[in-house]
Design a protein around this motif. Sequence first.
Motif, PDB file in Angstrom:
ATOM      1  N   PHE A 132      -0.045  -8.883  -1.820  1.00  0.00           N
ATOM      2  CA  PHE A 132      -0.614  -7.563  -2.113  1.00  0.00           C
ATOM      3  C   PHE A 132      -1.991  -7.704  -2.769  1.00  0.00           C
ATOM      4  CE2 PHE A 132      -0.933  -4.091  -5.342  1.00  0.00           C
ATOM      5  CZ  PHE A 132      -1.106  -3.036  -4.462  1.00  0.00           C
ATOM      6  N   ILE A 133      -2.095  -8.533  -3.788  1.00  0.00           N
ATOM      7  CA  ILE A 133      -3.361  -8.718  -4.508  1.00  0.00           C
ATOM      8  C   ILE A 133      -4.435  -9.272  -3.583  1.00  0.00           C
ATOM      9  CG2 ILE A 133      -4.502 -10.026  -6.354  1.00  0.00           C
ATOM     10  CD1 ILE A 133      -1.875  -9.859  -7.923  1.00  0.00           C
ATOM     11  N   LYS A 134      -4.061 -10.261  -2.774  1.00  0.00           N
ATOM     12  CA  LYS A 134      -5.009 -10.867  -1.838  1.00  0.00           C
ATOM     13  C   LYS A 134      -5.518  -9.830  -0.837  1.00  0.00           C
ATOM     14  CE  LYS A 134      -5.456 -14.704   1.451  1.00  0.00           C
ATOM     15  NZ  LYS A 134      -4.749 -15.841   2.102  1.00  0.00           N
ATOM     16  N   HIS A 135      -4.620  -8.976  -0.376  1.00  0.00           N
ATOM     17  CA  HIS A 135      -4.977  -7.951   0.603  1.00  0.00           C
ATOM     18  C   HIS A 135      -5.948  -6.937  -0.005  1.00  0.00           C
ATOM     19  CE1 HIS A 135      -3.971  -5.989   4.474  1.00  0.00           C
ATOM     20  NE2 HIS A 135      -4.226  -4.865   3.841  1.00  0.00           N
ATOM     21  N   ILE A 136      -5.678  -6.518  -1.237  1.00  0.00           N
ATOM     22  CA  ILE A 136      -6.556  -5.545  -1.909  1.00  0.00           C
ATOM     23  C   ILE A 136      -7.935  -6.147  -2.149  1.00  0.00           C
ATOM     24  CG2 ILE A 136      -6.900  -4.145  -3.972  1.00  0.00           C
ATOM     25  CD1 ILE A 136      -4.625  -3.244  -2.032  1.00  0.00           C
ATOM     26  N   LYS A 137      -7.979  -7.387  -2.601  1.00  0.00           N
ATOM     27  CA  LYS A 137      -9.270  -8.041  -2.841  1.00  0.00           C
ATOM     28  C   LYS A 137     -10.063  -8.205  -1.549  1.00  0.00           C
ATOM     29  CE  LYS A 137      -8.465 -10.706  -7.060  1.00  0.00           C
ATOM     30  NZ  LYS A 137      -8.427 -12.074  -7.652  1.00  0.00           N
ATOM     31  N   ARG A 138      -9.352  -8.447  -0.455  1.00  0.00           N
ATOM     32  CA  ARG A 138     -10.008  -8.655   0.838  1.00  0.00           C
ATOM     33  C   ARG A 138     -10.822  -7.440   1.261  1.00  0.00           C
ATOM     34  NH1 ARG A 138      -6.545  -9.151   6.440  1.00  0.00           N
ATOM     35  NH2 ARG A 138      -8.293  -9.279   7.913  1.00  0.00           N
TER      36      ARG A 138
ATOM     37  N   ILE B 139     -13.013  -3.646  16.887  1.00  0.00           N
ATOM     38  CA  ILE B 139     -12.063  -4.258  15.963  1.00  0.00           C
ATOM     39  C   ILE B 139     -10.735  -4.458  16.688  1.00  0.00           C
ATOM     40  CG2 ILE B 139     -11.212  -2.042  15.099  1.00  0.00           C
ATOM     41  CD1 ILE B 139     -11.055  -3.194  12.328  1.00  0.00           C
ATOM     42  N   SER B 140      -9.963  -5.453  16.263  1.00  0.00           N
ATOM     43  CA  SER B 140      -8.655  -5.672  16.873  1.00  0.00           C
ATOM     44  C   SER B 140      -7.636  -4.702  16.284  1.00  0.00           C
ATOM     45  CB  SER B 140      -8.183  -7.112  16.633  1.00  0.00           C
ATOM     46  OG  SER B 140      -7.851  -7.307  15.262  1.00  0.00           O
ATOM     47  N   LEU B 141      -6.547  -4.475  17.012  1.00  0.00           N
ATOM     48  CA  LEU B 141      -5.489  -3.601  16.497  1.00  0.00           C
ATOM     49  C   LEU B 141      -4.903  -4.183  15.217  1.00  0.00           C
ATOM     50  CD1 LEU B 141      -3.474  -1.286  16.569  1.00  0.00           C
ATOM     51  CD2 LEU B 141      -2.124  -2.570  18.239  1.00  0.00           C
ATOM     52  N   LYS B 142      -4.714  -5.479  15.163  1.00  0.00           N
ATOM     53  CA  LYS B 142      -4.140  -6.107  13.963  1.00  0.00           C
ATOM     54  C   LYS B 142      -5.024  -5.856  12.737  1.00  0.00           C
ATOM     55  CE  LYS B 142      -2.350 -10.425  12.062  1.00  0.00           C
ATOM     56  NZ  LYS B 142      -2.987 -10.197  10.752  1.00  0.00           N
ATOM     57  N   LYS B 143      -6.332  -6.014  12.913  1.00  0.00           N
ATOM     58  CA  LYS B 143      -7.250  -5.775  11.788  1.00  0.00           C
ATOM     59  C   LYS B 143      -7.206  -4.299  11.383  1.00  0.00           C
ATOM     60  CE  LYS B 143     -10.626  -7.237   9.052  1.00  0.00           C
ATOM     61  NZ  LYS B 143     -11.794  -7.931   9.622  1.00  0.00           N
ATOM     62  N   TYR B 144      -7.099  -3.425  12.363  1.00  0.00           N
ATOM     63  CA  TYR B 144      -7.038  -2.001  12.045  1.00  0.00           C
ATOM     64  C   TYR B 144      -5.761  -1.680  11.266  1.00  0.00           C
ATOM     65  CZ  TYR B 144      -7.467   3.040  12.485  1.00  0.00           C
ATOM     66  OH  TYR B 144      -7.574   4.380  12.201  1.00  0.00           O
ATOM     67  N   CYS B 145      -4.654  -2.298  11.651  1.00  0.00           N
ATOM     68  CA  CYS B 145      -3.403  -2.109  10.906  1.00  0.00           C
ATOM     69  C   CYS B 145      -3.554  -2.578   9.465  1.00  0.00           C
ATOM     70  CB  CYS B 145      -2.260  -2.863  11.587  1.00  0.00           C
ATOM     71  SG  CYS B 145      -1.657  -2.106  13.110  1.00  0.00           S
ATOM     72  N   ASP B 146      -4.252  -3.685   9.263  1.00  0.00           N
ATOM     73  CA  ASP B 146      -4.492  -4.189   7.902  1.00  0.00           C
ATOM     74  C   ASP B 146      -5.266  -3.169   7.072  1.00  0.00           C
ATOM     75  OD1 ASP B 146      -3.192  -6.563   8.437  1.00  0.00           O
ATOM     76  OD2 ASP B 146      -5.026  -7.705   8.822  1.00  0.00           O
ATOM     77  N   ILE B 147      -6.247  -2.519   7.696  1.00  0.00           N
ATOM     78  CA  ILE B 147      -7.042  -1.512   6.992  1.00  0.00           C
ATOM     79  C   ILE B 147      -6.179  -0.306   6.629  1.00  0.00           C
ATOM     80  CG2 ILE B 147      -8.943   0.136   7.248  1.00  0.00           C
ATOM     81  CD1 ILE B 147     -10.366  -2.012   8.943  1.00  0.00           C
ATOM     82  N   LEU B 148      -5.311   0.122   7.548  1.00  0.00           N
ATOM     83  CA  LEU B 148      -4.431   1.258   7.257  1.00  0.00           C
ATOM     84  C   LEU B 148      -3.471   0.925   6.117  1.00  0.00           C
ATOM     85  CD1 LEU B 148      -3.511   2.677  10.783  1.00  0.00           C
ATOM     86  CD2 LEU B 148      -5.248   3.492   9.185  1.00  0.00           C
ATOM     87  N   ARG B 149      -2.990  -0.285   6.057  1.00  0.00           N
ATOM     88  CA  ARG B 149      -2.108  -0.693   4.954  1.00  0.00           C
ATOM     89  C   ARG B 149      -2.870  -0.697   3.636  1.00  0.00           C
ATOM     90  NH1 ARG B 149      -0.738  -6.149   6.522  1.00  0.00           N
ATOM     91  NH2 ARG B 149       0.801  -6.239   4.835  1.00  0.00           N
TER      92      ARG B 149
ATOM     93  N   ASP C 150     -11.265   2.708   5.265  1.00  0.00           N
ATOM     94  CA  ASP C 150     -10.129   3.630   5.249  1.00  0.00           C
ATOM     95  C   ASP C 150      -9.602   3.960   6.650  1.00  0.00           C
ATOM     96  OD1 ASP C 150     -12.052   5.321   6.251  1.00  0.00           O
ATOM     97  OD2 ASP C 150     -12.064   6.693   4.547  1.00  0.00           O
ATOM     98  N   GLY C 151     -10.164   3.291   7.670  1.00  0.00           N
ATOM     99  CA  GLY C 151      -9.651   3.481   9.016  1.00  0.00           C
ATOM    100  C   GLY C 151     -10.133   4.742   9.693  1.00  0.00           C
ATOM    101  N   ARG C 152     -11.123   5.408   9.120  1.00  0.00           N
ATOM    102  CA  ARG C 152     -11.640   6.643   9.697  1.00  0.00           C
ATOM    103  C   ARG C 152     -13.097   6.461  10.137  1.00  0.00           C
ATOM    104  NH1 ARG C 152      -6.912   6.724   8.741  1.00  0.00           N
ATOM    105  NH2 ARG C 152      -5.747   8.407   7.760  1.00  0.00           N
ATOM    106  N   MET C 153     -13.529   7.315  11.049  1.00  0.00           N
ATOM    107  CA  MET C 153     -14.920   7.374  11.479  1.00  0.00           C
ATOM    108  C   MET C 153     -15.501   8.666  10.938  1.00  0.00           C
ATOM    109  SD  MET C 153     -16.412   8.067  15.240  1.00  0.00           S
ATOM    110  CE  MET C 153     -15.996   9.785  14.980  1.00  0.00           C
ATOM    111  N   ASP C 154     -16.646   8.597  10.290  1.00  0.00           N
ATOM    112  CA  ASP C 154     -17.208   9.780   9.636  1.00  0.00           C
ATOM    113  C   ASP C 154     -18.434  10.323  10.355  1.00  0.00           C
ATOM    114  OD1 ASP C 154     -15.329   9.796   7.630  1.00  0.00           O
ATOM    115  OD2 ASP C 154     -16.542   8.619   6.244  1.00  0.00           O
TER     116      ASP C 154
END
Length: 251
Positions: A219-225, A184-194, A41-45
């Motif tokens: 969309f489906i591929k991203h959710i499954k990932r 993590i890379s910024l691009k990967k982090y953006c993917d997580i935020l999406r 979810d892009g957060r640190m707990d």
Amino acid sequence: MNHDIKFKLIKADLALSDYVESFWMLHNGCSEAKEIIVLPDGRMDLTLSQSLIQPFQIVCSGLETQPQPVILQANTLIFAISFKLLAVEYLLGKSISNLLNDAEHLPAKFWDFDPSDLLDFELFCKKASEKIHSLLPQQIDSRKQKLFQLLYQSHGDLSVSYIAEQTHWSQRQIHRYFTENFGISLKKYCDILRFRASFDPIKKGQLFPEQHFADQSHFIKHIKRFSGVSPKQLKLNQNDRFIQFLVSPSE
């Protein structure tokens, strides 16, 4: 819904919003252990927890890039702070690159927390907020502040080149900052935020992309990932496995 599993979330106040996303509480009132899945979810707990078989502990969890199965022991109680990434440098003062898909135990009296703080969730939120207020920096790097404002406002739906242009910070410098501090890379982090931004629409039964995605298959591929299942399976949330779907910040 299994009513023995309780999940409550409170948004952080505006003064902390650059650093804290929310405070949350999770309680497994069952007499048996339960397997849950924690989604990226892009957060640190920062979590305080205790159960009948596990003594009080404080744990710092890094970023997740994949669904993490977790065994929630019987009668486990967890209070937590979900931080935005600006908090890593300015509140904790250390890198979490070594905690990617991992966690570490902190000293038992970290930030003056102790077992009594698990007695009342609202008092925990108040104490944590006061502590964080006391740690807020007087000055921060305006490039980093702008970067994270762009990321969270857009839910990661921006190109790295656009972010670099808007923050007056080179892509190479941003990449180094992310990998060294967060693992993590910024691009990967953006993917997580999406991915995170899809939670509420999916919960509401919107199993098609409204924004952030080029088409249905993407969309489906991203959710499954990031979840390991299809949007439809995520929506069903059988046995309340996906704990973050029990409540969301917008509720």
